[in-house]
Motif scaffolding. Sequence first.
Motif, PDB file in Angstrom:
ATOM      1  N   GLN A 155       0.815  -1.216   0.000  1.00  0.00           N
ATOM      2  CA  GLN A 155       0.000   0.000   0.000  1.00  0.00           C
ATOM      3  C   GLN A 155       0.850   1.268   0.000  1.00  0.00           C
ATOM      4  O   GLN A 155       0.364   2.345  -0.349  1.00  0.00           O
ATOM      5  CB  GLN A 155      -0.941   0.007   1.210  1.00  0.00           C
ATOM      6  CG  GLN A 155      -1.968  -1.110   1.167  1.00  0.00           C
ATOM      7  CD  GLN A 155      -3.068  -0.955   2.208  1.00  0.00           C
ATOM      8  OE1 GLN A 155      -3.430   0.160   2.561  1.00  0.00           O
ATOM      9  NE2 GLN A 155      -3.587  -2.068   2.698  1.00  0.00           N
ATOM     10  N   HIS A 156       2.121   1.134   0.389  1.00  0.00           N
ATOM     11  CA  HIS A 156       3.015   2.283   0.356  1.00  0.00           C
ATOM     12  C   HIS A 156       3.634   2.483  -1.029  1.00  0.00           C
ATOM     13  O   HIS A 156       4.313   3.492  -1.256  1.00  0.00           O
ATOM     14  CB  HIS A 156       4.148   2.106   1.383  1.00  0.00           C
ATOM     15  CG  HIS A 156       3.655   2.003   2.781  1.00  0.00           C
ATOM     16  ND1 HIS A 156       4.125   1.055   3.676  1.00  0.00           N
ATOM     17  CD2 HIS A 156       2.700   2.706   3.454  1.00  0.00           C
ATOM     18  CE1 HIS A 156       3.509   1.194   4.836  1.00  0.00           C
ATOM     19  NE2 HIS A 156       2.642   2.191   4.724  1.00  0.00           N
ATOM     20  N   ASP A 163      -7.209   5.181  -3.186  1.00  0.00           N
ATOM     21  CA  ASP A 163      -6.354   6.363  -3.189  1.00  0.00           C
ATOM     22  C   ASP A 163      -6.870   7.411  -4.177  1.00  0.00           C
ATOM     23  O   ASP A 163      -6.692   8.617  -3.976  1.00  0.00           O
ATOM     24  CB  ASP A 163      -4.922   5.989  -3.576  1.00  0.00           C
ATOM     25  CG  ASP A 163      -4.251   5.097  -2.549  1.00  0.00           C
ATOM     26  OD1 ASP A 163      -4.527   5.282  -1.350  1.00  0.00           O
ATOM     27  OD2 ASP A 163      -3.461   4.225  -2.946  1.00  0.00           O
ATOM     28  N   ILE A 164      -7.503   6.942  -5.238  1.00  0.00           N
ATOM     29  CA  ILE A 164      -8.028   7.847  -6.259  1.00  0.00           C
ATOM     30  C   ILE A 164      -9.389   8.401  -5.849  1.00  0.00           C
ATOM     31  O   ILE A 164      -9.647   9.603  -5.956  1.00  0.00           O
ATOM     32  CB  ILE A 164      -8.135   7.122  -7.610  1.00  0.00           C
ATOM     33  CG1 ILE A 164      -6.752   6.645  -8.073  1.00  0.00           C
ATOM     34  CG2 ILE A 164      -8.769   8.024  -8.665  1.00  0.00           C
ATOM     35  CD1 ILE A 164      -6.778   5.809  -9.332  1.00  0.00           C
ATOM     36  N   TYR A 165     -10.258   7.523  -5.351  1.00  0.00           N
ATOM     37  CA  TYR A 165     -11.638   7.915  -5.063  1.00  0.00           C
ATOM     38  C   TYR A 165     -11.851   8.399  -3.638  1.00  0.00           C
ATOM     39  O   TYR A 165     -12.925   8.908  -3.302  1.00  0.00           O
ATOM     40  CB  TYR A 165     -12.582   6.743  -5.354  1.00  0.00           C
ATOM     41  CG  TYR A 165     -12.837   6.537  -6.829  1.00  0.00           C
ATOM     42  CD1 TYR A 165     -13.937   7.115  -7.460  1.00  0.00           C
ATOM     43  CD2 TYR A 165     -11.965   5.769  -7.594  1.00  0.00           C
ATOM     44  CE1 TYR A 165     -14.164   6.936  -8.811  1.00  0.00           C
ATOM     45  CE2 TYR A 165     -12.179   5.589  -8.940  1.00  0.00           C
ATOM     46  CZ  TYR A 165     -13.279   6.167  -9.556  1.00  0.00           C
ATOM     47  OH  TYR A 165     -13.505   5.990 -10.905  1.00  0.00           O
ATOM     48  N   THR A 177      -5.730  -2.761  -7.044  1.00  0.00           N
ATOM     49  CA  THR A 177      -4.648  -1.941  -7.576  1.00  0.00           C
ATOM     50  C   THR A 177      -5.113  -1.148  -8.783  1.00  0.00           C
ATOM     51  O   THR A 177      -5.597  -1.716  -9.761  1.00  0.00           O
ATOM     52  CB  THR A 177      -3.454  -2.821  -7.974  1.00  0.00           C
ATOM     53  OG1 THR A 177      -3.069  -3.623  -6.856  1.00  0.00           O
ATOM     54  CG2 THR A 177      -2.278  -1.963  -8.407  1.00  0.00           C
ATOM     55  N   ALA A 178      -4.937   0.162  -8.717  1.00  0.00           N
ATOM     56  CA  ALA A 178      -5.199   1.009  -9.877  1.00  0.00           C
ATOM     57  C   ALA A 178      -3.969   1.057 -10.776  1.00  0.00           C
ATOM     58  O   ALA A 178      -4.081   1.043 -12.007  1.00  0.00           O
ATOM     59  CB  ALA A 178      -5.577   2.422  -9.430  1.00  0.00           C
TER      60      ALA A 178
END
Length: 271
Positions: A155-156, A163-165, A177-178
Motif C-alpha cells: 500500500q506504500h 487512493d483515487i476515489y 490496484t489502480a
Amino acid sequence: MEAGRIGIDAGGTLVKIAYEESGRIKYRKAGYKEAKELLNWLKLIAPSASPSVTGGKALWIKENFFPNARLVHEFEAVCSGVDILLRKENNTTAGQFIVVNIGTGTSIFLAGEGKCHRIGGSGLGGGTLTGLGNLLTGTEDFSEIVGMAAAGSRQHVDLLVKDIYGGRDEPLNGDMTAANFAKGKGEGKEDLTAALINMIAETIILLTSQLARANKVDTIVYAGSTLAGNAPLKDALSAYTGAFGLKPVFLGNGEYCGALGALMAESATEH
C-alpha cells in the motif's frame, strides 16, 4: 538406487530431480551455481542410470552429464507430474481444470478428462522475482526477497482504487490496484518486494481467470518452484483466485512436477 529411475527437470533457474530409492520417490534441487555438484553426486550414486530429462536446459544435462539420457517434452512432463501429485494427494478434481505452473516464467494449461495442453502464459514468474527483486533490493537471493516481502506493505508503493476515489463512490473494491508501483516510493525494501510479489500474483490471476472463464473451468491448480517457501505469493494468489469465484489448489511438491513427470514417462515406456 534402481538404475534408470530418475527424472530431471532442467529449467531456467533450477535443476530439480525426482528419483526412486527403496521404492520411494525422493526429491532434490539446486540452482545452476550448485547444479554441477548435484549432478555429479547423482552420477556417483547411480553410475549406470539413464535418466529422463526435461526442461529448457535438458540438452545441457545430456551433453555434459548423462549422454544416455532420454529427452521428454517439457509440457507433457509437467502435465503428467501434476496428475500424479493430484492422485497422490487424493484430490478429486472432476472435469477440466487449469494448471498454473510458476517457474522462471509462467505456463498455463487446460487439463483433465485425459487431456492437457498449454493455453497461455506470462513472462512474469520466479525470474522476475529474483531479477527485478535484485534491482530493487541489491540481492537476488530468493529466500531473502520473500522474507522482505512478508514484512512489507504494498500500500506504500501501489496506487489503489481508494487512493483515487478517497473511499467514495468507488466503482471497484477500494483495495484493488489502480496502478502497480505508481506511488514511486516505499518505506523500505520490504514494501518494494511486497509490491513486486503482488504484481506477479495479480498478472497471473488476471490471465488465468480469463482463460478459466473462456473454458468454463472453476478450479485452478498451482504448481512450480516459485511457490516453494513463498507464503506471500501463495496468499496473494489464494485471495485473488477466490475473489474471482475460483477454487485454488496448491500442490505439495508442486515444484517437482516436471521432474516427476519425466521419471514416470520413462516408467511408462518400460511397461
